[in-house]
Write a protein that holds these residues in place. Structure first.
Motif, short mmCIF file in Angstrom:
data_model
loop_
_atom_site.label_atom_id
_atom_site.label_comp_id
_atom_site.label_asym_id
_atom_site.label_seq_id
_atom_site.Cartn_x
_atom_site.Cartn_y
_atom_site.Cartn_z
N LEU A 388 0.83 -1.20 0.00
CA LEU A 388 0.00 0.00 0.00
C LEU A 388 0.87 1.26 0.00
CD1 LEU A 388 -3.03 0.95 0.27
CD2 LEU A 388 -2.52 1.28 2.70
N SER A 389 0.59 2.17 -0.95
CA SER A 389 1.33 3.43 -1.05
C SER A 389 0.35 4.58 -1.17
CB SER A 389 2.26 3.43 -2.27
OG SER A 389 3.15 2.33 -2.25
N SER A 390 0.82 5.78 -0.85
CA SER A 390 0.02 6.99 -1.05
C SER A 390 0.84 7.99 -1.86
CB SER A 390 -0.41 7.59 0.29
OG SER A 390 0.70 7.86 1.12
N ILE A 391 0.14 8.78 -2.69
CA ILE A 391 0.81 9.73 -3.58
C ILE A 391 0.32 11.14 -3.28
CG2 ILE A 391 -0.88 9.15 -5.37
CD1 ILE A 391 1.11 10.10 -7.43
N TYR A 392 1.25 12.11 -3.35
CA TYR A 392 0.96 13.51 -3.08
C TYR A 392 1.61 14.31 -4.22
CZ TYR A 392 0.38 11.20 1.40
OH TYR A 392 0.01 10.31 2.38
N ALA A 393 0.77 14.97 -5.05
CA ALA A 393 1.29 15.61 -6.27
C ALA A 393 0.97 17.09 -6.33
CB ALA A 393 0.74 14.89 -7.49
N HIS A 394 1.67 17.79 -7.24
CA HIS A 394 1.56 19.24 -7.50
C HIS A 394 2.14 20.07 -6.36
CE1 HIS A 394 -0.80 18.04 -10.88
NE2 HIS A 394 -1.89 17.74 -10.19
N LEU A 395 3.03 19.50 -5.57
CA LEU A 395 3.55 20.18 -4.39
C LEU A 395 4.40 21.41 -4.75
CD1 LEU A 395 2.67 17.41 -3.24
CD2 LEU A 395 4.74 17.45 -1.84
N THR A 396 4.32 22.42 -3.90
CA THR A 396 5.26 23.54 -3.99
C THR A 396 6.65 23.06 -3.57
OG1 THR A 396 3.57 25.19 -3.49
CG2 THR A 396 5.85 25.82 -3.09
N LYS A 397 6.68 22.29 -2.49
CA LYS A 397 7.94 21.71 -2.04
C LYS A 397 7.64 20.51 -1.14
CE LYS A 397 8.39 24.71 2.05
NZ LYS A 397 9.28 25.64 2.77
N SER A 398 8.62 19.62 -1.06
CA SER A 398 8.54 18.49 -0.12
C SER A 398 9.48 18.76 1.03
CB SER A 398 8.91 17.18 -0.82
OG SER A 398 10.28 17.17 -1.15
N LEU A 399 9.15 18.23 2.18
CA LEU A 399 9.97 18.41 3.38
C LEU A 399 10.67 17.13 3.80
CD1 LEU A 399 7.43 20.59 5.42
CD2 LEU A 399 9.35 21.37 4.00
N VAL A 400 10.59 16.12 2.93
CA VAL A 400 11.23 14.83 3.19
C VAL A 400 11.97 14.38 1.94
CG1 VAL A 400 9.58 14.06 4.97
CG2 VAL A 400 9.08 13.64 2.55
N GLY A 401 12.77 13.32 2.07
CA GLY A 401 13.51 12.80 0.93
C GLY A 401 13.44 11.30 0.85
N ILE A 402 13.86 10.75 -0.27
CA ILE A 402 13.82 9.30 -0.48
C ILE A 402 14.57 8.58 0.64
CG2 ILE A 402 14.62 7.42 -1.97
CD1 ILE A 402 14.02 9.14 -4.36
N GLY A 403 13.93 7.56 1.19
CA GLY A 403 14.52 6.77 2.26
C GLY A 403 14.14 7.23 3.65
N ASP A 404 13.57 8.43 3.76
CA ASP A 404 13.16 8.93 5.08
C ASP A 404 12.00 8.11 5.63
OD1 ASP A 404 15.03 10.88 4.90
OD2 ASP A 404 13.64 12.54 4.55
N ARG A 405 12.04 7.84 6.93
CA ARG A 405 10.92 7.23 7.63
C ARG A 405 10.03 8.34 8.17
NH1 ARG A 405 9.21 2.41 6.86
NH2 ARG A 405 8.19 2.59 8.90
N VAL A 406 8.77 8.29 7.79
CA VAL A 406 7.82 9.34 8.17
C VAL A 406 6.87 8.80 9.23
CG1 VAL A 406 5.96 10.82 7.33
CG2 VAL A 406 7.97 10.42 5.90
N GLU A 407 6.69 9.55 10.29
CA GLU A 407 5.77 9.14 11.35
C GLU A 407 4.38 9.69 11.07
OE1 GLU A 407 6.49 6.98 13.73
OE2 GLU A 407 8.49 6.83 12.81
N ARG A 408 3.39 9.04 11.66
CA ARG A 408 2.01 9.49 11.54
C ARG A 408 1.87 10.90 12.13
NH1 ARG A 408 -3.08 8.04 15.01
NH2 ARG A 408 -4.75 8.64 13.57
N GLY A 409 1.23 11.78 11.36
CA GLY A 409 1.04 13.14 11.80
C GLY A 409 2.11 14.11 11.35
N ALA A 410 3.15 13.61 10.69
CA ALA A 410 4.24 14.47 10.24
C ALA A 410 3.81 15.30 9.03
CB ALA A 410 5.47 13.63 9.88
N ILE A 411 4.32 16.52 8.95
CA ILE A 411 4.10 17.36 7.77
C ILE A 411 5.17 17.01 6.74
CG2 ILE A 411 4.03 19.71 6.89
CD1 ILE A 411 3.05 20.61 9.64
N ILE A 412 4.74 16.63 5.54
CA ILE A 412 5.68 16.12 4.54
C ILE A 412 5.90 17.08 3.39
CG2 ILE A 412 5.25 13.69 5.10
CD1 ILE A 412 3.30 13.59 2.75
N GLY A 413 5.08 18.11 3.27
CA GLY A 413 5.24 19.06 2.19
C GLY A 413 4.13 20.09 2.19
N ASN A 414 4.09 20.89 1.12
CA ASN A 414 3.07 21.93 0.99
C ASN A 414 2.41 21.85 -0.38
OD1 ASN A 414 5.46 23.20 2.77
ND2 ASN A 414 3.49 23.97 3.50
N THR A 415 1.13 22.15 -0.41
CA THR A 415 0.39 22.12 -1.67
C THR A 415 0.95 23.15 -2.64
OG1 THR A 415 -1.26 23.70 -0.87
CG2 THR A 415 -1.72 21.36 -0.52
#
Length: 466
Positions: A388-415
């Protein structure tokens, strides 16, 4: 004087002959045509055969294979078997990139499986080398093969009650065999790879009914190394679903503006290379869209097939106080100057809030894609486990990078409005083994409880009582 002259002449001739033979010897020893390596014969580890289909062997040699014979002996009598060329993919036990190799399909012998429990295959191979007085290098290989006619044991333990066209479902099953080789699940058109679950011999998988597949027929296939195959149907209640259809009129200002700008940003072609405005739009809507879909699918299908002890997933809610701007599954027809010129399927959910709104990861996961991807612009893909994966597109910027472990509730980018977008928003999607699925299910905690959580709990209870 005459004797001395003859003696000198003989010495010269002898020296010439010595040089000739030494040179010839060095040539033979160094020439690839006279290589001395014997042909290599390979087969699967601990080979077995059900004597129903072909048996595959792989032959390789530096100069190539000139001749081969395959036989077996019963009661001291040799019986030869037909060996025909097969696709290299059939010899899955070898590196597919190896050169000078051939895969052979060996026909089944005309014997009853009741008569024997094993078979010794005799493989004789000669290469194209000119060594051994031009007769080549030879290999004689004896391959002991277990005769196995028993099919793998296969049974569904628990599964979601229903699946909706465009949606997802879960299945847990048991598959056992001493020589188990491959397990796959099919929905009739697409395949899904299960993962080991909880205890030995049990497997789990999410599967999808892609929106554009007209029918759904789920089956599990389990095969062993001997070629025996078991098939089990998964009895989902399949429900068809109608999705929205929209007709969109294209304007010159849209093509000259956003579409042309995206062509220049992608940089593969110049605007001058297109014959007209329609071809510019079709390039973005069809070619670049197809590229984007494949790129994202590749990222979402490259996951480890690790053992699943349990799986916890929360309802997705990536944007606070968001309004839905476009729904999943919308079939779009594009019209230019009164004529239909292209089509697309909107395979996500468009959500809008304030500009550059923070995007929240509703579940823990690993970032498997952080890139500018064609029509999707700046894109993130998070992997949450169990395919299972989720996709987030058209972002102004991302705040994470490939390989990062993201916790529930984390902010990962901006629309944002990167890619093929006319305004600041989030294109959000959920993928099951790379297939985009109906997002409403994964945003519904009740659906998750009934179709994921309870199915896993029921399966564990059944397994523990066996």
């Amino acid at each position: 004087m005459e004797v001395q002259s003859k003696s000198g002449f003989v010495k010269i001739i002898g020296l010439i002959l010595i040089i000739f033979f030494l040179g010839g010897g060095l040539f033979i020893l160094s020439s690839k045509d006279f290589e001395r390596n014997k042909p290599v014969v390979k087969t699967s580890l601990n080979p077995s055969w059900n004597l129903n289909g072909d048996f595959f062997i792989y032959l390789k040699d530096d100069t190539g294979i000139k001749d081969h014979k395959v036989s077996y002996e019963i009661d001291s009598k040799k019986h030869f078997l037909l060996a025909k060329m097969a696709s290299l993919s059939e010899c899955s036990f070898v590196d597919q990139e190896v050169e000078n190799g051939i895969c052979l399909a060996i026909e089944k012998p005309n014997i009853s499986t009741k008569d024997i429990q094993s078979l010794n295959l005799i493989v004789e191979v000669t290469d194209k080398s000119k060594w051994n007085f031009f007769s080549g290098n030879k290999t004689l290989e004896n391959i002991p093969i277990l005769i196995d006619t028993k099919k793998p044991q296969l049974a569904v333990v628990s599964n979601s009650y229903r699946i909706t066209q465009g949606g997802s479902a879960l299945v847990i099953f048991r598959a056992e065999d001493e020589n188990l080789d491959k397990i796959r699940i099919s929905n009739g058109e697409n395949e899904f790879i299960p993962q080991p679950f909880y205890k030995q011999g049990y497997y789990i998988s999410l599967l999808a009914w892609p929106k554009n597949n007209p029918t759904f027929n789920a089956k599990i296939y389990a095969s062993d190394t001997a070629g025996n195959v078991s098939i089990a149907s998964i009895n989902f209640f399949a429900v068809k679903k109608e999705y929205k259809k929209t007709t969109i009129s294209l304007t010159d200002s849209f093509i000259d503006g956003k579409i042309s700008s995206l062509v220049e940003e992608i940089g593969e072609r110049t605007l001058a290379s297109f014959v007209d405005k329609v071809s510019i739009f079709k390039y973005i809507n069809e070619d670049i869209r197809s590229y984007s879909e494949k790129y994202i699918m590749q990222a979402a299908t490259n996951f480890p097939l690790e053992k699943i002890e349990d799986f916890q997933i929360y309802a997705f809610s990536p944007l606070k106080n968001a309004a839905v701007m476009a729904s999943f599954g919308d079939h779009r027809t594009f019209v230019y100057q009164g004529e239909v010129v292209s089509y697309s399927h909107h395979m996500g959910l468009d959500l809008a809030s304030v500009k550059q709104a923070p995007i929240i990861s509703s579940n823990q996961g690993e970032v498997v894609l952080d890139a500018f991807v064609g029509i999707d612009g700046n894109t993130l893909v998070l992997y949450h486990g169990l395919g299972l994966s989720s996709i987030y597109a058209h972002l102004t910027k991302s705040l994470v990078g490939i390989g990062d472990r993201v916790e529930r509730g984390a902010i990962i980018g901006n629309t944002g409005s990167t890619g093929l977008s006319l305004g600041d928003h989030l294109h959000f999607g959920v993928l099951v083994q790379g297939h985009e699925v109906w997002i409403a299910e994964w945003m519904d905690s009740k659906w998750i409880e009934n179709n994921i959580t309870k199915v896993i709990a029921e399966a564990k209870g059944i397994i523990n009582n066996l």
